[in-house]
Design a protein around this motif. Structure first.
Motif, PDB file in Angstrom:
ATOM      1  N   THR A 271       0.971  -0.775  -0.152  1.00 12.22           N
ATOM      2  CA  THR A 271       0.037  -0.251  -0.207  1.00 12.22           C
ATOM      3  C   THR A 271       0.968   1.045  -0.079  1.00 12.22           C
ATOM      4  O   THR A 271       1.809   1.580   0.125  1.00 12.22           O
ATOM      5  CB  THR A 271      -1.160  -0.314   1.064  1.00 12.22           C
ATOM      6  N   GLU A 272       0.402   2.449   0.010  1.00 13.62           N
ATOM      7  CA  GLU A 272       1.357   3.781  -0.088  1.00 13.62           C
ATOM      8  C   GLU A 272       1.753   3.868   1.644  1.00 13.62           C
ATOM      9  O   GLU A 272       2.458   4.614   1.525  1.00 13.62           O
ATOM     10  CB  GLU A 272       0.147   5.235  -0.626  1.00 13.62           C
ATOM     11  N   TYR A 273       0.946   3.116   2.709  1.00  8.09           N
ATOM     12  CA  TYR A 273       1.553   2.789   3.550  1.00  8.09           C
ATOM     13  C   TYR A 273       3.085   1.821   4.478  1.00  8.09           C
ATOM     14  O   TYR A 273       2.383   1.599   5.296  1.00  8.09           O
ATOM     15  CB  TYR A 273       0.439   3.228   4.905  1.00  8.09           C
ATOM     16  N   GLY A 274       3.229   1.241   3.397  1.00  4.46           N
ATOM     17  CA  GLY A 274       4.104   0.186   3.155  1.00  4.46           C
ATOM     18  C   GLY A 274       3.454  -1.402   2.977  1.00  4.46           C
ATOM     19  O   GLY A 274       1.767  -1.013   2.707  1.00  4.46           O
ATOM     20  N   LYS A 275       3.944  -2.664   2.853  1.00  5.40           N
ATOM     21  CA  LYS A 275       3.289  -3.459   3.508  1.00  5.40           C
ATOM     22  C   LYS A 275       2.792  -3.577   4.476  1.00  5.40           C
ATOM     23  O   LYS A 275       3.035  -3.538   5.502  1.00  5.40           O
ATOM     24  CB  LYS A 275       4.030  -4.496   2.432  1.00  5.40           C
ATOM     25  N   ILE A 276       1.487  -4.008   4.484  1.00  2.00           N
ATOM     26  CA  ILE A 276       0.783  -4.584   5.234  1.00  2.00           C
ATOM     27  C   ILE A 276      -0.329  -5.941   5.479  1.00  2.00           C
ATOM     28  O   ILE A 276      -0.258  -6.618   4.367  1.00  2.00           O
ATOM     29  CB  ILE A 276      -0.879  -3.826   5.647  1.00  2.00           C
ATOM     30  N   GLY A 277       0.118  -7.026   6.379  1.00  2.00           N
ATOM     31  CA  GLY A 277      -0.117  -7.852   6.878  1.00  2.00           C
ATOM     32  C   GLY A 277      -0.720  -8.090   8.509  1.00  2.00           C
ATOM     33  O   GLY A 277      -0.981  -7.045   8.764  1.00  2.00           O
ATOM     34  N   ASN A 278      -1.673  -9.129   8.186  1.00  2.00           N
ATOM     35  CA  ASN A 278      -2.144  -9.766   8.967  1.00  2.00           C
ATOM     36  C   ASN A 278      -2.830 -10.946   9.470  1.00  2.00           C
ATOM     37  O   ASN A 278      -2.752 -11.516   9.330  1.00  2.00           O
ATOM     38  CB  ASN A 278      -4.203  -9.468   8.705  1.00  2.00           C
ATOM     39  N   VAL A 279      -2.136 -11.058  11.244  1.00  2.89           N
ATOM     40  CA  VAL A 279      -2.718 -12.365  11.445  1.00  2.89           C
ATOM     41  C   VAL A 279      -3.805 -11.796  13.397  1.00  2.89           C
ATOM     42  O   VAL A 279      -3.958 -10.578  13.205  1.00  2.89           O
ATOM     43  CB  VAL A 279      -1.137 -13.143  12.366  1.00  2.89           C
ATOM     44  N   ILE A 280      -4.223 -13.219  13.158  1.00  2.00           N
ATOM     45  CA  ILE A 280      -5.327 -12.846  14.690  1.00  2.00           C
ATOM     46  C   ILE A 280      -5.051 -13.298  15.917  1.00  2.00           C
ATOM     47  O   ILE A 280      -3.985 -14.289  15.958  1.00  2.00           O
ATOM     48  CB  ILE A 280      -6.435 -13.269  14.429  1.00  2.00           C
ATOM     49  N   CYS A 281      -4.331 -12.904  17.054  1.00  2.00           N
ATOM     50  CA  CYS A 281      -3.904 -12.921  18.786  1.00  2.00           C
ATOM     51  C   CYS A 281      -3.343 -14.211  18.409  1.00  2.00           C
ATOM     52  O   CYS A 281      -2.308 -13.892  17.837  1.00  2.00           O
ATOM     53  CB  CYS A 281      -5.976 -13.157  19.250  1.00  2.00           C
ATOM     54  N   ALA A 282      -3.850 -15.383  18.625  1.00  2.00           N
ATOM     55  CA  ALA A 282      -3.094 -16.264  19.115  1.00  2.00           C
ATOM     56  C   ALA A 282      -2.037 -17.034  17.944  1.00  2.00           C
ATOM     57  O   ALA A 282      -1.063 -17.170  18.330  1.00  2.00           O
ATOM     58  CB  ALA A 282      -3.384 -17.775  19.985  1.00  2.00           C
ATOM     59  N   ASP A 283      -2.082 -16.189  16.657  1.00  2.00           N
ATOM     60  CA  ASP A 283      -1.408 -16.508  15.447  1.00  2.00           C
ATOM     61  C   ASP A 283       0.211 -15.645  15.408  1.00  2.00           C
ATOM     62  O   ASP A 283       1.601 -16.881  15.420  1.00  2.00           O
ATOM     63  CB  ASP A 283      -1.816 -16.069  14.313  1.00  2.00           C
ATOM     64  N   LEU A 284       0.381 -14.989  17.158  1.00  2.00           N
ATOM     65  CA  LEU A 284       1.266 -14.090  17.195  1.00  2.00           C
ATOM     66  C   LEU A 284       1.992 -14.325  17.945  1.00  2.00           C
ATOM     67  O   LEU A 284       3.350 -14.328  18.307  1.00  2.00           O
ATOM     68  CB  LEU A 284       0.844 -12.629  17.597  1.00  2.00           C
ATOM     69  N   ASP A 285       2.119 -15.997  18.372  1.00  2.00           N
ATOM     70  CA  ASP A 285       2.628 -16.635  19.545  1.00  2.00           C
ATOM     71  C   ASP A 285       3.913 -17.244  19.014  1.00  2.00           C
ATOM     72  O   ASP A 285       4.512 -17.810  19.671  1.00  2.00           O
ATOM     73  CB  ASP A 285       1.693 -17.384  20.498  1.00  2.00           C
ATOM     74  N   MET A 286       3.711 -17.474  17.347  1.00  2.00           N
ATOM     75  CA  MET A 286       4.066 -19.464  16.430  1.00  2.00           C
ATOM     76  C   MET A 286       5.026 -18.755  15.789  1.00  2.00           C
ATOM     77  O   MET A 286       4.547 -17.948  14.450  1.00  2.00           O
ATOM     78  CB  MET A 286       2.480 -19.744  16.263  1.00  2.00           C
ATOM     79  N   PRO A 287       6.481 -18.240  16.548  1.00  2.00           N
ATOM     80  CA  PRO A 287       6.958 -18.185  15.771  1.00  2.00           C
ATOM     81  C   PRO A 287       7.479 -18.737  14.177  1.00  2.00           C
ATOM     82  O   PRO A 287       8.123 -18.327  12.965  1.00  2.00           O
ATOM     83  CB  PRO A 287       8.825 -18.092  16.550  1.00  2.00           C
ATOM     84  N   ALA A 288       7.425 -19.892  13.871  1.00  2.00           N
ATOM     85  CA  ALA A 288       7.787 -20.806  13.124  1.00  2.00           C
ATOM     86  C   ALA A 288       5.935 -20.220  11.970  1.00  2.00           C
ATOM     87  O   ALA A 288       7.063 -19.786  10.237  1.00  2.00           O
ATOM     88  CB  ALA A 288       7.928 -22.133  12.969  1.00  2.00           C
ATOM     89  N   TYR A 289       5.470 -19.118  12.550  1.00  2.00           N
ATOM     90  CA  TYR A 289       4.332 -19.001  11.451  1.00  2.00           C
ATOM     91  C   TYR A 289       4.971 -17.384  10.749  1.00  2.00           C
ATOM     92  O   TYR A 289       5.235 -17.731   9.454  1.00  2.00           O
ATOM     93  CB  TYR A 289       3.209 -19.066  12.135  1.00  2.00           C
ATOM     94  N   ILE A 290       5.092 -16.639  11.937  1.00  2.00           N
ATOM     95  CA  ILE A 290       5.557 -15.624  11.804  1.00  2.00           C
ATOM     96  C   ILE A 290       6.434 -15.553  11.391  1.00  2.00           C
ATOM     97  O   ILE A 290       6.513 -14.022  10.675  1.00  2.00           O
ATOM     98  CB  ILE A 290       5.579 -14.943  13.708  1.00  2.00           C
ATOM     99  N   LYS A 291       7.744 -15.838  10.811  1.00  2.00           N
ATOM    100  CA  LYS A 291       8.712 -15.885   9.755  1.00  2.00           C
ATOM    101  C   LYS A 291       7.644 -15.652   8.530  1.00  2.00           C
ATOM    102  O   LYS A 291       8.883 -15.207   8.135  1.00  2.00           O
ATOM    103  CB  LYS A 291       9.498 -16.715  10.298  1.00  2.00           C
ATOM    104  N   GLN A 292       6.873 -15.783   8.819  1.00  2.00           N
ATOM    105  CA  GLN A 292       6.354 -15.504   7.419  1.00  2.00           C
ATOM    106  C   GLN A 292       6.303 -14.036   6.290  1.00  2.00           C
ATOM    107  O   GLN A 292       6.522 -12.915   5.875  1.00  2.00           O
ATOM    108  CB  GLN A 292       5.215 -15.794   6.563  1.00  2.00           C
ATOM    109  N   THR A 293       5.861 -13.687   7.704  1.00  2.00           N
ATOM    110  CA  THR A 293       6.105 -11.121   7.372  1.00  2.00           C
ATOM    111  C   THR A 293       7.872 -11.334   7.050  1.00  2.00           C
ATOM    112  O   THR A 293       7.409 -10.130   6.179  1.00  2.00           O
ATOM    113  CB  THR A 293       6.698 -10.542   9.349  1.00  2.00           C
TER     114      THR A 293
END
Length: 503
Positions: A365-387
């Protein structure tokens, strides 16, 4: 003499037990995390193998006391399970150290214990994420937190417990001044370098000057009360996916309108990206479509991005009854994505809510690249490495906590932002709503347990930073695993030589 040794061991065990309890989820006292393994290692290295059962018992009791915060429904069975799990998992590192460490051995053997600790944390991160990580106890030590941008949270945990192993080694070698000097210089030098790195990173690499105004908007829906008031319905739904949902289960129109009004207020305050908290509503399909129509028109008119979040009635008869969903609507009035939460609470969500596809959505976007997860998703580093792989600049995270994990859960999220270099907006329906930059600085926060405010605005950087951890991954884990294998092989080789010499 024998009784004196017994009393000494009991003291060490009790002191370690108290300290590790204070370092748990309920209190997370930083200094206690450094102290606890000092006493417990002293005990285990003096204890006989049968006495290790006392360590396990102490850890179980500690776990039952210190881990109650994550017991959402206050179930006795969950509390017992938490205690036993804590005892077994925490005990693995101490058992490993006792099996491989030998008194008066070289300094490098002090690495056995911290290597075992982070290997346990790493394995468990695939099941429960970073819950229970020693790194979270160090949240106030901001310079140390920056190490997670290089090693992940595992490096912080390693450094904390290595201190205990080093101190025990120094005590064992107290009469060997040269060894003490060298060992102290090695650990002290590494510690000072880590702190210096953190200070430099925070001062020299200040957040990008270009920012965007964002807003977290909080609803009046309390999903915990909904579940409590509809306990029998929930049990029925968990056993029969085709059961009809009662109309009172869904959110009333006035609640929806109230949150839309708050969203308009956030836009009037200049917010260009607006995020609702997790499960802002419980909606059937007709309600969802009406909401989408209104929000598309709103985003087009106001030229804003809005991430709406709700619990949606599933349309698939063979699926569980609900989807925990967030939908991003762009300034052109179109739906960018519909994201379903991937990692669900095992007791509260798994029985009645469908998992997502474990893929993090993002858009440039014009404000950088935006991503989205929900709550407990953010607890999982193996998943969040996609960011990191997607170079996401701003991560939007609808959430819903409870008193027992506030503010800990938000602080855990902050560490993920440091690890992978993104700015973070975490909109929390109950707990700490916060905006963090990629250095872990708290830009703005709002605790719903202490305030009646429902809108939080903040200016956050629009550009992420590249972190070493995002690019190299878990090198520290690989090295620790290789070291433990080396120590096992070394001990087995000595044992074999001993047998041959005996022959």
């Amino acid at each position: 003499m024998k009784s004196h040794k017994t009393i000494n061991k009991i003291f060490l065990l009790l002191a370690g037990g108290v300290a590790i309890t204070l370092a748990g989820i309920n209190w997370t006292i930083g200094i206690a995390a450094w102290i606890a393994p000092v006493f417990l290692l002293m005990f285990t290295r003096k204890a006989k193998w049968m006495e290790m059962l006392l360590l396990f018992l102490t850890l179980v009791v500690s776990g039952m006391i210190s881990q109650t915060g994550n017991n959402l429904f206050h179930l006795a069975t969950v509390n017992i399970f938490n205690g036993v799990s804590f005892g077994l998992l925490t005990g693995i590192a101490y058992v490993t150290d006792k099996a491989l460490y030998k008194k008066n051995s070289p300094f490098y053997t002090s690495l056995i214990f911290p290597s075992a600790v982070i290997l346990v944390e790493y394995v468990m991160s695939f099941a429960i994420g970073t819950w229970g990580s020693i790194a979270h106890t160090q949240f106030e030590f901001k310079s140390l937190l920056q190490l997670s941008s290089v090693t992940g949270t595992f490096g912080i945990s390693f450094l904390v417990v290595w201190f205990a192993s080093v101190l025990n080694w120094l005590i064992e070698n107290k009469n060997k001044r040269r060894k003490i000097y060298i060992a102290g210089l090695i650990y002290g030098g590494i510690f000072l370098l880590v702190v210096l790195f953190g200070l430099i990173r925070k001062t020299q690499y200040s957040p990008n000057k270009k920012t965007v105004k964002v807003a977290a908007v909080i609803s009046d829906t309390d999903i915990h009360k909904i579940v409590e008031n509809n306990e029998e319905t929930i049990k029925t739904l968990a056993n029969d996916y085709s059961a009809k949902l009662p109309s009172e289960f869904f959110s009333a129109p006035e609640k929806v309108n109230t949150l839309i009004d708050r969203t308009k207020e956030a836009s009037n305050q200049g917010a260009k990206i607006i995020v609702w908290n997790e499960i802002a509503f419980v909606l059937n399909q007709a309600q969802k479509q009406n909401l989408l129509t209104e929000m598309k028109s709103f985003c087009l008119k106001e030229q804003v991005y809005v991430l709406i979040a709700f619990l949606e009635e599933s349309v698939q008869s063979n699926q569980k009854p609900f989807n925990n969903k967030s939908i991003l609507i762009s300034p052109d009035g179109n739906v960018v994505w519909e994201y379903i939460k991937s990692y669900l609470h095992p007791y509260a969500e798994t029985p009645i809510i469908n998992n997502g596809n474990f893929e993090i959505p993002s858009i440039q976007t014009e404000y950088g690249k935006i991503g989205n997860v929900i709550c407990a998703d953010l607890d999982m580093p193996a998943y969040i490495k996609q960011t990191g792989k997607q170079n996401i600049d701003i991560l939007l995270v609808p959430s819903f906590d409870w008193p027992g994990i506030t503010p800990l859960h938000s602080e855990m999220a902050c560490l993920e932002a440091i690890q992978f270099g993104f700015s973070l907006l975490r909109a929390n329906g109950k707990g700490l709503t916060a905006a963090y930059d990629y250095m872990g600085n708290s830009i703005a926060s709002l605790n719903t347990f202490h305030s009646n405010e429902k809108i939080l605005c903040a200016e956050i950087p629009v550009q992420s930073v590249t972190t070493i951890y995002a690019k190299t991954g878990n090198i520290l884990i690989v090295l620790s695993f290789a070291f433990i294998l080396f120590m096992i092989a070394k001990k087995a080789f000595k044992k074999q030589r001993g047998k041959q010499a005996g022959i």
